[in-house]
Motif scaffolding. Sequence first.
Motif, PDB file in Angstrom:
ATOM      1  N   PHE A 149      55.648  43.543  31.188  1.00  0.00           N
ATOM      2  CA  PHE A 149      56.493  42.501  31.763  1.00  0.00           C
ATOM      3  C   PHE A 149      57.963  42.738  31.433  1.00  0.00           C
ATOM      4  CE2 PHE A 149      58.706  38.412  31.335  1.00  0.00           C
ATOM      5  CZ  PHE A 149      58.483  37.841  32.576  1.00  0.00           C
ATOM      6  N   PHE A 150      58.224  43.244  30.233  1.00  0.00           N
ATOM      7  CA  PHE A 150      59.605  43.386  29.763  1.00  0.00           C
ATOM      8  C   PHE A 150      60.215  44.752  30.081  1.00  0.00           C
ATOM      9  CE2 PHE A 150      58.022  39.868  27.181  1.00  0.00           C
ATOM     10  CZ  PHE A 150      59.065  38.969  27.324  1.00  0.00           C
ATOM     11  N   GLU A 151      59.485  45.618  30.777  1.00  0.00           N
ATOM     12  CA  GLU A 151      60.000  46.958  31.078  1.00  0.00           C
ATOM     13  C   GLU A 151      61.283  46.924  31.903  1.00  0.00           C
ATOM     14  OE1 GLU A 151      56.879  49.087  33.001  1.00  0.00           O
ATOM     15  OE2 GLU A 151      55.917  49.712  31.126  1.00  0.00           O
ATOM     16  N   ASN A 152      61.392  45.964  32.817  1.00  0.00           N
ATOM     17  CA  ASN A 152      62.579  45.907  33.676  1.00  0.00           C
ATOM     18  C   ASN A 152      63.436  44.671  33.408  1.00  0.00           C
ATOM     19  OD1 ASN A 152      60.772  44.091  34.698  1.00  0.00           O
ATOM     20  ND2 ASN A 152      60.818  44.842  36.811  1.00  0.00           N
ATOM     21  N   VAL A 153      63.429  44.210  32.143  1.00  0.00           N
ATOM     22  CA  VAL A 153      64.304  43.109  31.722  1.00  0.00           C
ATOM     23  C   VAL A 153      65.611  43.697  31.198  1.00  0.00           C
ATOM     24  CG1 VAL A 153      64.624  41.335  29.939  1.00  0.00           C
ATOM     25  CG2 VAL A 153      62.501  41.418  31.270  1.00  0.00           C
ATOM     26  N   GLY A 154      66.733  43.139  31.637  1.00  0.00           N
ATOM     27  CA  GLY A 154      68.039  43.641  31.215  1.00  0.00           C
ATOM     28  C   GLY A 154      68.605  42.963  29.996  1.00  0.00           C
ATOM     29  N   TYR A 155      68.211  41.701  29.773  1.00  0.00           N
ATOM     30  CA  TYR A 155      68.635  40.918  28.602  1.00  0.00           C
ATOM     31  C   TYR A 155      67.807  39.640  28.602  1.00  0.00           C
ATOM     32  CZ  TYR A 155      71.431  38.684  32.283  1.00  0.00           C
ATOM     33  OH  TYR A 155      71.827  38.073  33.440  1.00  0.00           O
ATOM     34  N   ALA A 156      67.745  38.978  27.448  1.00  0.00           N
ATOM     35  CA  ALA A 156      66.929  37.764  27.336  1.00  0.00           C
ATOM     36  C   ALA A 156      67.722  36.667  26.640  1.00  0.00           C
ATOM     37  CB  ALA A 156      65.648  38.056  26.559  1.00  0.00           C
ATOM     38  N   ILE A 157      67.617  35.461  27.182  1.00  0.00           N
ATOM     39  CA  ILE A 157      68.276  34.289  26.602  1.00  0.00           C
ATOM     40  C   ILE A 157      67.216  33.254  26.275  1.00  0.00           C
ATOM     41  CG2 ILE A 157      70.021  32.510  26.903  1.00  0.00           C
ATOM     42  CD1 ILE A 157      71.213  34.222  29.178  1.00  0.00           C
ATOM     43  N   GLN A 158      67.082  32.933  24.995  1.00  0.00           N
ATOM     44  CA  GLN A 158      66.163  31.862  24.589  1.00  0.00           C
ATOM     45  C   GLN A 158      66.957  30.587  24.375  1.00  0.00           C
ATOM     46  OE1 GLN A 158      63.324  32.842  21.556  1.00  0.00           O
ATOM     47  NE2 GLN A 158      62.283  30.884  21.763  1.00  0.00           N
ATOM     48  N   PHE A 159      66.316  29.471  24.620  1.00  0.00           N
ATOM     49  CA  PHE A 159      66.912  28.150  24.391  1.00  0.00           C
ATOM     50  C   PHE A 159      66.043  27.446  23.352  1.00  0.00           C
ATOM     51  CE2 PHE A 159      67.993  29.593  28.603  1.00  0.00           C
ATOM     52  CZ  PHE A 159      69.366  29.346  28.689  1.00  0.00           C
ATOM     53  N   ASP A 160      66.412  27.585  22.095  1.00  0.00           N
ATOM     54  CA  ASP A 160      65.577  27.042  21.023  1.00  0.00           C
ATOM     55  C   ASP A 160      66.377  26.878  19.733  1.00  0.00           C
ATOM     56  OD1 ASP A 160      63.421  26.162  19.500  1.00  0.00           O
ATOM     57  OD2 ASP A 160      62.732  28.188  19.041  1.00  0.00           O
ATOM     58  N   ALA A 161      67.370  26.000  19.775  1.00  0.00           N
ATOM     59  CA  ALA A 161      68.145  25.676  18.577  1.00  0.00           C
ATOM     60  C   ALA A 161      68.725  24.278  18.766  1.00  0.00           C
ATOM     61  CB  ALA A 161      69.256  26.701  18.339  1.00  0.00           C
ATOM     62  N   PRO A 162      69.077  23.606  17.660  1.00  0.00           N
ATOM     63  CA  PRO A 162      69.637  22.254  17.773  1.00  0.00           C
ATOM     64  C   PRO A 162      71.028  22.260  18.411  1.00  0.00           C
ATOM     65  CG  PRO A 162      68.880  22.738  15.535  1.00  0.00           C
ATOM     66  CD  PRO A 162      68.911  24.035  16.279  1.00  0.00           C
ATOM     67  N   SER A 163      71.480  21.121  18.867  1.00  0.00           N
ATOM     68  CA  SER A 163      72.827  20.841  19.347  1.00  0.00           C
ATOM     69  C   SER A 163      73.146  21.622  20.616  1.00  0.00           C
ATOM     70  CB  SER A 163      73.872  21.114  18.255  1.00  0.00           C
ATOM     71  OG  SER A 163      74.220  22.488  18.206  1.00  0.00           O
ATOM     72  N   ASP A 164      74.429  21.588  21.012  1.00  0.00           N
ATOM     73  CA  ASP A 164      74.866  22.396  22.148  1.00  0.00           C
ATOM     74  C   ASP A 164      75.983  23.336  21.708  1.00  0.00           C
ATOM     75  OD1 ASP A 164      76.880  20.546  21.746  1.00  0.00           O
ATOM     76  OD2 ASP A 164      77.194  20.099  23.863  1.00  0.00           O
ATOM     77  N   LEU A 219      70.234  30.049  22.187  1.00  0.00           N
ATOM     78  CA  LEU A 219      71.233  28.995  22.289  1.00  0.00           C
ATOM     79  C   LEU A 219      70.658  27.624  21.954  1.00  0.00           C
ATOM     80  CD1 LEU A 219      73.041  29.950  25.637  1.00  0.00           C
ATOM     81  CD2 LEU A 219      73.696  30.546  23.296  1.00  0.00           C
ATOM     82  N   GLY A 220      71.508  26.762  21.390  1.00  0.00           N
ATOM     83  CA  GLY A 220      71.134  25.372  21.173  1.00  0.00           C
ATOM     84  C   GLY A 220      70.910  24.662  22.488  1.00  0.00           C
ATOM     85  N   CYS A 221      69.962  23.713  22.481  1.00  0.00           N
ATOM     86  CA  CYS A 221      69.644  23.012  23.739  1.00  0.00           C
ATOM     87  C   CYS A 221      69.455  21.510  23.535  1.00  0.00           C
ATOM     88  CB  CYS A 221      68.433  23.636  24.416  1.00  0.00           C
ATOM     89  SG  CYS A 221      66.945  23.746  23.408  1.00  0.00           S
ATOM     90  N   GLY A 222      70.160  20.940  22.554  1.00  0.00           N
ATOM     91  CA  GLY A 222      70.317  19.490  22.527  1.00  0.00           C
ATOM     92  C   GLY A 222      69.315  18.671  21.750  1.00  0.00           C
ATOM     93  N   TYR A 223      68.442  19.296  20.948  1.00  0.00           N
ATOM     94  CA  TYR A 223      67.522  18.479  20.155  1.00  0.00           C
ATOM     95  C   TYR A 223      67.999  18.372  18.706  1.00  0.00           C
ATOM     96  CZ  TYR A 223      65.382  23.010  18.783  1.00  0.00           C
ATOM     97  OH  TYR A 223      65.145  24.290  18.319  1.00  0.00           O
ATOM     98  N   TYR A 224      67.557  17.315  18.020  1.00  0.00           N
ATOM     99  CA  TYR A 224      67.963  17.050  16.643  1.00  0.00           C
ATOM    100  C   TYR A 224      66.767  16.522  15.840  1.00  0.00           C
ATOM    101  CZ  TYR A 224      72.856  17.425  18.083  1.00  0.00           C
ATOM    102  OH  TYR A 224      74.061  17.883  18.562  1.00  0.00           O
ATOM    103  N   ARG A 225      66.873  16.679  14.516  1.00  0.00           N
ATOM    104  CA  ARG A 225      65.824  16.227  13.577  1.00  0.00           C
ATOM    105  C   ARG A 225      64.469  16.792  13.969  1.00  0.00           C
ATOM    106  NH1 ARG A 225      67.495   9.805  13.210  1.00  0.00           N
ATOM    107  NH2 ARG A 225      69.612  10.115  12.403  1.00  0.00           N
TER     108      ARG A 225
END
Length: 323
Positions: A149-164, A219-225
Motif C-alpha cells: 500500500f505504501f509503495e507509491n506514497v510520497g509523504y504521510a500526515i497523521q492527525f494525532d496530537a492535542p491542540s491545534d 499534527l495536533g487536531c484539537g483534543y485535550y485531556r
Amino acid sequence: MNIDFLKEVLSLPSISSDESMVRDYILKFAEENGILSTVDHKGNVYLTKGREKMTSKEYYPCVVSHMDTVHRSHIEYIINKERLDIVEDDGKLTARHPNTDKQTGIGGDDKCGVYVCLEMFNKFDVLKGAFFVEEEIGMRGSREADDKFFENVGYAIQFDAPSDNWISEVCSGVKLFDQEFKEEITQTLNESGYTNFSNDPFTDVNQLASKYDFNCLNLGCGYYRQHTDSEYVVIEEVSNSLKAGEKLITKLGIEKYTHNKIVPKQIINETYSSYDLYGDEEELDEVSESITELVLSMDKQGYDPEEIKDEVSKYLIDNDLYV
C-alpha cells in the motif's frame, strides 16, 4: 467544516482490539463516495482515491489516524451497537454515557484524526488514507502495515496530537522528517498557526518513518485531556487542523519526499565488541536532548514512570544505542 460529521464520528465507541464500529463507518463512507477500500489481517483500513488519475512517476499524499481509544468502559456500547451522546457547549464537545448521562472520554484521541482524514477525501481527488488499529497498546496495527500500500506514497500526515499547535518532529526517538522537508513545510504550518515542533511518545507515523523512505509528520487536531473521562474536543481547533492539512497537501502535491535519514556509524572499541552508535559528539548531544525532551513531554502528559521507562528503552533499541 461539517460539525455534524465530526459529532457523528466522535459518537462511535471504540477500544483497542475492538475498533469495529469505527472501521465499519469508514468502509461505508468509502463505499458511498466511490473510494477503493481494503482491510488487512490486523483490521487496519486502507483507502485509495484517484488511482485512474495517477502515473508511474506520481505519488499519493497519505493521511493517517488510528481507530482505537483507551476508554474500556465503552465496550458494552460496542457490543450493543450503541453510540455515545455528544454534547456541544461553548465551542467544545464532550461525551456522555447514553444510559447514565455521566461524562466519559470522548475519544478525540484519535477519532478527531479519523474525522480530519475522512474530510480530506472530500477535498482531494488523489489521496490515500491509513486507519490503524491498536495504536494505544503499542502501535500494533502500524507495526504490521501493508508494505505494498505504501509503495507509491510520497509523504504521510497523521492527525494525532492535542491542540491545534503541535507538530511531532521526533516520535519515540524516531525522526519523522529531515531538515529539507522541515524547511519545505514550516512556512505553510506557521501560516496555519502551527509553530510548536515537539518530541513526543509513540504514534503510528513512528512505525511508518521507521519502515519506509518517505517523510512523515504528526499534527495536533484539537483534543485535550486525552485518556481521561474529562476529555474534550475544541471544534475550532479541529477545523484549524483540517485547514492546515489541506494547505500542506495542496503545497506538497503528488510528489515523493524522500526522508534522508541519519545512518549510525560503526564504532570499534578496544574493550568492547563493535556496535552501532551515532558517531560524533554533536549527534550524541542530539540523542541526549531527544531523550530529555521525551521524558519531560511524557511526564507533562501524565504518563507514569514505568511507561516513561519503557519508552526510553524503545528509543534506545530503535536507535541501536543499547551496548
